[in-house]
Design a protein around this motif. Structure first.
Motif, mmCIF file in Angstrom:
data_model
loop_
_atom_site.group_PDB
_atom_site.id
_atom_site.type_symbol
_atom_site.label_atom_id
_atom_site.label_comp_id
_atom_site.label_asym_id
_atom_site.label_seq_id
_atom_site.Cartn_x
_atom_site.Cartn_y
_atom_site.Cartn_z
ATOM 1 N N UNK A 149 0.883 -1.290 0.289
ATOM 2 C CA UNK A 149 -0.266 0.214 0.174
ATOM 3 C C UNK A 149 0.768 0.871 0.225
ATOM 4 N N UNK A 150 0.484 2.621 -0.949
ATOM 5 C CA UNK A 150 0.786 3.609 -1.000
ATOM 6 C C UNK A 150 2.302 3.337 -1.098
ATOM 7 N N UNK A 151 2.700 2.678 -2.544
ATOM 8 C CA UNK A 151 4.555 3.010 -2.720
ATOM 9 C C UNK A 151 4.409 3.967 -3.030
ATOM 10 N N UNK A 152 5.546 5.547 -2.459
ATOM 11 C CA UNK A 152 6.039 6.595 -3.094
ATOM 12 C C UNK A 152 6.641 6.452 -4.178
ATOM 13 N N UNK A 153 6.375 7.315 -5.063
ATOM 14 C CA UNK A 153 6.861 7.618 -6.919
ATOM 15 C C UNK A 153 7.794 8.778 -6.672
ATOM 16 N N UNK A 154 8.755 9.890 -7.246
ATOM 17 C CA UNK A 154 8.811 10.826 -7.234
ATOM 18 C C UNK A 154 8.053 11.619 -7.497
ATOM 19 N N UNK A 155 8.209 13.109 -7.425
ATOM 20 C CA UNK A 155 7.022 14.074 -7.512
ATOM 21 C C UNK A 155 6.364 13.959 -6.374
ATOM 22 N N UNK A 156 6.627 13.264 -5.435
ATOM 23 C CA UNK A 156 5.111 13.377 -4.409
ATOM 24 C C UNK A 156 4.043 12.716 -4.829
ATOM 25 N N UNK A 157 3.608 11.732 -5.755
ATOM 26 C CA UNK A 157 2.253 11.014 -5.816
ATOM 27 C C UNK A 157 3.224 9.056 -5.105
ATOM 28 N N UNK A 158 1.684 8.560 -5.671
ATOM 29 C CA UNK A 158 2.298 7.442 -5.419
ATOM 30 C C UNK A 158 1.083 6.272 -5.799
ATOM 31 N N UNK A 159 1.544 4.498 -5.769
ATOM 32 C CA UNK A 159 0.972 3.946 -5.734
ATOM 33 C C UNK A 159 -0.579 3.073 -5.092
ATOM 34 N N UNK A 160 -1.819 3.939 -4.960
ATOM 35 C CA UNK A 160 -2.571 3.191 -4.055
ATOM 36 C C UNK A 160 -2.149 2.225 -3.620
ATOM 37 N N UNK A 161 -2.446 1.034 -4.240
ATOM 38 C CA UNK A 161 -2.189 -0.672 -3.923
ATOM 39 C C UNK A 161 -1.837 -1.078 -5.217
ATOM 40 N N UNK A 162 -0.757 -2.839 -4.290
ATOM 41 C CA UNK A 162 0.365 -2.602 -5.749
ATOM 42 C C UNK A 162 -0.110 -4.178 -5.155
ATOM 43 N N UNK A 163 -0.801 -5.103 -6.427
ATOM 44 C CA UNK A 163 -1.305 -6.702 -5.732
ATOM 45 C C UNK A 163 0.127 -6.974 -6.909
ATOM 46 N N UNK A 164 0.298 -8.189 -5.781
ATOM 47 C CA UNK A 164 1.315 -9.249 -7.225
ATOM 48 C C UNK A 164 0.624 -11.105 -6.337
ATOM 49 N N UNK A 274 11.247 -7.145 -4.786
ATOM 50 C CA UNK A 274 11.561 -5.715 -5.545
ATOM 51 C C UNK A 274 11.225 -4.431 -5.109
ATOM 52 N N UNK A 275 9.458 -5.287 -5.446
ATOM 53 C CA UNK A 275 8.601 -4.363 -5.107
ATOM 54 C C UNK A 275 8.493 -3.591 -3.876
ATOM 55 N N UNK A 276 8.456 -4.276 -2.746
ATOM 56 C CA UNK A 276 8.432 -3.553 -0.975
ATOM 57 C C UNK A 276 9.697 -2.584 -0.607
ATOM 58 N N UNK A 277 11.048 -2.699 -1.227
ATOM 59 C CA UNK A 277 12.226 -2.256 -1.324
ATOM 60 C C UNK A 277 11.302 -0.838 -1.366
ATOM 61 N N UNK A 278 11.390 0.661 -0.844
ATOM 62 C CA UNK A 278 11.750 1.602 -0.186
ATOM 63 C C UNK A 278 12.486 2.417 -1.883
ATOM 64 N N UNK A 279 13.819 1.940 -2.203
ATOM 65 C CA UNK A 279 14.953 2.672 -2.969
ATOM 66 C C UNK A 279 14.557 2.228 -4.510
ATOM 67 N N UNK A 280 14.322 0.921 -4.614
ATOM 68 C CA UNK A 280 14.291 0.511 -6.226
ATOM 69 C C UNK A 280 12.910 2.088 -6.608
ATOM 70 N N UNK A 281 11.905 2.557 -6.016
ATOM 71 C CA UNK A 281 11.259 3.730 -6.193
ATOM 72 C C UNK A 281 11.432 4.883 -6.527
ATOM 73 N N UNK A 282 12.814 5.140 -5.533
ATOM 74 C CA UNK A 282 12.894 6.274 -5.697
ATOM 75 C C UNK A 282 13.500 7.469 -6.355
ATOM 76 N N UNK A 283 13.383 7.143 -7.949
ATOM 77 C CA UNK A 283 13.267 7.351 -9.090
ATOM 78 C C UNK A 283 12.155 7.639 -9.701
ATOM 79 N N UNK A 284 11.143 6.626 -9.564
ATOM 80 C CA UNK A 284 10.219 5.993 -10.679
ATOM 81 C C UNK A 284 9.296 7.371 -11.399
#
Length: 284
Positions: A149-164, A274-284
């Motif tokens: 839940x609440x996966x942070x992306x660049x530019x102050x936006x996020x993915x509400x939920x990710x189902x894997x 990969x998806x649960x690692x915050x640093x993976x999304x830091x430049x998304x």
């Protein structure tokens, strides 16, 4: 057993994947070296036969004696508690936003007395919607799915939920329209017959960002489907005929539970790590 062979080229890799009719990968071959890897032993003979045939007919053979330089796939550092997104609750980003920038008691009372809508009302409504959808998604864990839940992306936006899970990856965008009627066309969404909203377009763009992140760290194709979930609506009418975004009400997301045949168990775990690692999304 007839296998479907597809080619995949990214990040210096050039592979042929042998898939079952429903899409499950059961083996792959390196086009450059000719090496074949069998993922499911039951289909070993079929995999070798299908991939050997396609390797022989590959339009771009490369001599194994002189392989080109391949771009190294980046590696994530060891996961720490601070970087572990699996601890995020539904609506975590909105909850933090309200805590940091939300109104004080006096402002809330004044707005209530004047019945004046504020930006904070939208945040609170969004938070309530994400909580409701998050609760529904969390129920899928017992069916072999991982939820973030609440996966942070660049530019102050996020993915509400990710189902894997075995049925692939789903990027889920929650929209809370209490007591509203929603109409969904091929490329437009209208709430109570209002102006068209770009929900579908933004969901597709979000799913593409998720693909870029996951395939940067995974050495296999990661299919990501965009999903729109409407919360609290009185009516949801989907008239689209070519819409490539799944559309549900909050209690309908359970329809994703039985999906399978897209990712193997090992692939599901790799994508989740990969998806649960915050640093993976830091430049998304």
């Amino acid at each position: 057993m007839e296998l479907k062979v597809t080619r995949w080229k990214r990040y210096g890799h050039d592979r042929l994947y042998a898939n079952l009719p429903e899409g499950t990968a059961v083996g792959w071959a390196d086009v450059r070296t000719g090496d074949i890897t069998v993922l499911v032993a039951e289909y070993r003979d079929n995999v070798i036969a299908a991939l050997t045939h396609h390797l022989r007919d590959s339009p771009e053979p490369v001599s194994p004696q002189e392989p080109p330089e391949a771009e190294a796939r980046p590696m994530l550092p060891p996961l720490t508690l601070a970087d572990d997104l699996s601890t995020n609750r539904p609506g975590e980003s909105l909850r933090d936003l309200l805590a940091e920038s939300g109104p004080g008691l006096i402002e809330r009372v004044v707005s209530l007395l004047l019945r004046r809508p504020t930006e904070w009302d939208s945040w609170r409504k969004g938070l309530a919607g994400e909580r409701r959808v998050g609760a529904e998604l969390n129920r899928l864990a017992r069916r072999g799915w991982h939820v973030l839940h609440s996966i942070p992306l660049a530019n102050n936006v996020d993915v509400d939920h990710l189902l894997i899970g075995p049925g692939g990856v789903f990027s889920i965008n929650t929209k809370h329209h209490h007591n509203k009627a929603v109409w969904v066309g091929d490329d437009a969404v209208k709430v109570d017959h209002g102006k068209p909203a770009p929900y579908a377009r933004k969901s597709r763009a979000e799913a593409k960002r998720v693909v870029r992140v996951l395939e940067r760290y995974c050495d296999f194709p990661v299919p990501v489907e965009p999903v729109l979930v409407f919360v609290g609506v009185t009516d949801l009418k989907v008239v689209a005929t070519q819409l490539d975004v799944r559309v549900y009400q909050e209690r309908q997301v359970s329809a994703l539970a039985p999906l399978s045949g897209v990712l193997t168990t090992e692939q599901v775990e790799q994508v989740y790590s990969v998806a649960r690692h915050r640093q993976a999304w830091s430049k998304a």
